[in-house]
Motif scaffolding. Structure first.
Motif, PDB file in Angstrom:
ATOM      1  N   GLY A 149      -0.649  -5.064   5.888  1.00  7.86           N
ATOM      2  CA  GLY A 149      -1.068  -4.861   7.104  1.00  7.86           C
ATOM      3  C   GLY A 149      -2.022  -3.330   7.358  1.00  7.86           C
ATOM      4  O   GLY A 149      -2.749  -3.093   8.339  1.00  7.86           O
ATOM      5  N   GLY A 150      -1.437  -2.262   6.612  1.00  8.80           N
ATOM      6  CA  GLY A 150      -1.952  -1.205   6.345  1.00  8.80           C
ATOM      7  C   GLY A 150      -3.418  -0.944   5.720  1.00  8.80           C
ATOM      8  O   GLY A 150      -3.948  -1.864   5.052  1.00  8.80           O
ATOM      9  N   SER A 151      -3.667   0.227   5.535  1.00  5.89           N
ATOM     10  CA  SER A 151      -5.039   0.755   5.046  1.00  5.89           C
ATOM     11  C   SER A 151      -5.045   1.904   4.318  1.00  5.89           C
ATOM     12  O   SER A 151      -3.936   2.735   4.284  1.00  5.89           O
ATOM     13  CB  SER A 151      -5.933   1.342   6.331  1.00  5.89           C
ATOM     14  OG  SER A 151      -6.237   0.194   7.369  1.00  5.89           O
ATOM     15  N   LEU A 152      -5.877   1.976   3.215  1.00  7.61           N
ATOM     16  CA  LEU A 152      -6.099   2.777   2.194  1.00  7.61           C
ATOM     17  C   LEU A 152      -7.614   2.859   1.984  1.00  7.61           C
ATOM     18  O   LEU A 152      -8.298   2.005   2.376  1.00  7.61           O
ATOM     19  CB  LEU A 152      -5.322   2.535   0.900  1.00  7.61           C
ATOM     20  CG  LEU A 152      -3.916   2.523   0.567  1.00  7.61           C
ATOM     21  CD1 LEU A 152      -3.506   1.971  -0.591  1.00  7.61           C
ATOM     22  CD2 LEU A 152      -3.589   4.081   0.864  1.00  7.61           C
ATOM     23  N   ARG A 153      -8.028   4.236   1.639  1.00 15.03           N
ATOM     24  CA  ARG A 153      -9.407   4.480   1.316  1.00 15.03           C
ATOM     25  C   ARG A 153      -9.326   5.014  -0.080  1.00 15.03           C
ATOM     26  O   ARG A 153      -8.768   6.137  -0.384  1.00 15.03           O
ATOM     27  CB  ARG A 153     -10.109   5.550   2.225  1.00 15.03           C
ATOM     28  CG  ARG A 153     -11.671   5.508   2.022  1.00 15.03           C
ATOM     29  CD  ARG A 153     -12.411   6.141   2.983  1.00 15.03           C
ATOM     30  NE  ARG A 153     -12.108   7.877   2.776  1.00 15.03           N
ATOM     31  CZ  ARG A 153     -13.143   8.605   3.095  1.00 15.03           C
ATOM     32  NH1 ARG A 153     -14.104   8.373   3.749  1.00 15.03           N
ATOM     33  NH2 ARG A 153     -13.068   9.993   2.554  1.00 15.03           N
ATOM     34  N   LEU A 154     -10.213   4.643  -1.071  1.00 19.17           N
ATOM     35  CA  LEU A 154     -10.267   4.811  -2.319  1.00 19.17           C
ATOM     36  C   LEU A 154     -11.629   5.601  -2.476  1.00 19.17           C
ATOM     37  O   LEU A 154     -12.467   5.345  -1.785  1.00 19.17           O
ATOM     38  CB  LEU A 154     -10.476   3.691  -3.454  1.00 19.17           C
ATOM     39  CG  LEU A 154      -9.111   2.700  -3.160  1.00 19.17           C
ATOM     40  CD1 LEU A 154      -9.128   1.522  -4.509  1.00 19.17           C
ATOM     41  CD2 LEU A 154      -7.946   3.577  -3.468  1.00 19.17           C
TER      42      LEU A 154
ATOM     43  N   SER B 201      -9.752   8.268  -7.043  1.00 24.52           N
ATOM     44  CA  SER B 201      -8.592   8.641  -6.249  1.00 24.52           C
ATOM     45  C   SER B 201      -8.324   7.676  -4.842  1.00 24.52           C
ATOM     46  O   SER B 201      -9.182   7.229  -4.339  1.00 24.52           O
ATOM     47  CB  SER B 201      -9.005  10.291  -5.885  1.00 24.52           C
ATOM     48  OG  SER B 201      -9.893  10.396  -5.143  1.00 24.52           O
ATOM     49  N   GLY B 202      -7.042   7.999  -4.380  1.00 22.28           N
ATOM     50  CA  GLY B 202      -6.736   7.364  -2.934  1.00 22.28           C
ATOM     51  C   GLY B 202      -5.827   6.317  -3.295  1.00 22.28           C
ATOM     52  O   GLY B 202      -5.533   5.617  -1.955  1.00 22.28           O
ATOM     53  N   GLY B 203      -5.437   5.940  -4.282  1.00 23.25           N
ATOM     54  CA  GLY B 203      -4.364   4.718  -4.411  1.00 23.25           C
ATOM     55  C   GLY B 203      -3.290   5.186  -4.083  1.00 23.25           C
ATOM     56  O   GLY B 203      -3.047   6.430  -3.574  1.00 23.25           O
ATOM     57  N   GLY B 204      -2.192   4.231  -3.929  1.00 20.67           N
ATOM     58  CA  GLY B 204      -0.922   4.572  -3.149  1.00 20.67           C
ATOM     59  C   GLY B 204      -0.087   3.304  -2.879  1.00 20.67           C
ATOM     60  O   GLY B 204      -0.529   2.163  -3.127  1.00 20.67           O
ATOM     61  N   LEU B 205       1.040   3.571  -2.240  1.00 19.61           N
ATOM     62  CA  LEU B 205       2.065   2.583  -1.747  1.00 19.61           C
ATOM     63  C   LEU B 205       1.762   2.531  -0.098  1.00 19.61           C
ATOM     64  O   LEU B 205       1.781   3.362   0.498  1.00 19.61           O
ATOM     65  CB  LEU B 205       3.422   2.943  -1.994  1.00 19.61           C
ATOM     66  CG  LEU B 205       4.599   1.940  -1.388  1.00 19.61           C
ATOM     67  CD1 LEU B 205       4.300   0.628  -1.960  1.00 19.61           C
ATOM     68  CD2 LEU B 205       5.760   2.462  -1.690  1.00 19.61           C
ATOM     69  N   VAL B 206       1.411   1.015   0.326  1.00 19.08           N
ATOM     70  CA  VAL B 206       1.367   0.970   1.708  1.00 19.08           C
ATOM     71  C   VAL B 206       1.850  -0.482   2.007  1.00 19.08           C
ATOM     72  O   VAL B 206       1.989  -1.370   1.244  1.00 19.08           O
ATOM     73  CB  VAL B 206      -0.036   0.991   2.185  1.00 19.08           C
ATOM     74  CG1 VAL B 206      -0.876  -0.503   1.447  1.00 19.08           C
ATOM     75  CG2 VAL B 206      -0.544   1.024   3.602  1.00 19.08           C
TER      76      VAL B 206
END
Length: 117
Positions: A15-20, A7-12
């Motif tokens: 330069g941004g961040s995501l946590r899977l 889980s945790g995917g998406g559009l960013v």
């Protein structure tokens, strides 16, 4: 057998961040390490990072060193992939996988990460 759910995917934006996150269930005692892989359209699946359950040793592909961090919560049977300074080239479907004695033998369903420029 180990079951994995990402889980945790998406559009960013770049330069941004995501946590899977990747939650493991089932026969987790057979899992010695967890890996993250990614596959972009028209490309082979490639290794991103891995972590050992026992001592937390981590491994990274050169393309993500210094930007991505893999971690684990053994009590929750969950691993994480913190992705910072994202680039459009990081766009892909990200998979987590469980490694047994010899190979990665269980895979999650994947989660889409899209980085816009």
């Amino acid at each position: 057998q180990v079951q994995l759910v990402e889980s945790g995917g998406g559009l960013v934006q770049a330069g941004g961040s995501l946590r899977l996150s990747c939650a493991a269930s089932g026969r987790t005692s057979s899992s010695y390490a967890m890996g993250w892989f990614r596959q972009a359209p028209g490309k082979e699946r490639e290794f991103v990072a891995a972590i050992s359950w026992s001592d937390g040793s981590t491994y990274y592909d050169d393309s993500v060193k210094g930007r991505f961090t893999v971690s684990r919560d053994s009590a929750k049977n969950t691993v994480y992939l913190q992705m910072n300074s994202l680039k459009p080239g990081d766009s892909a479907v990200y998979y987590c996988a469980s490694r047994g004695l010899r190979e990665y033998d269980a895979w999650g369903q994947g989660t889409q990460v899209t980085v816009s420029s």
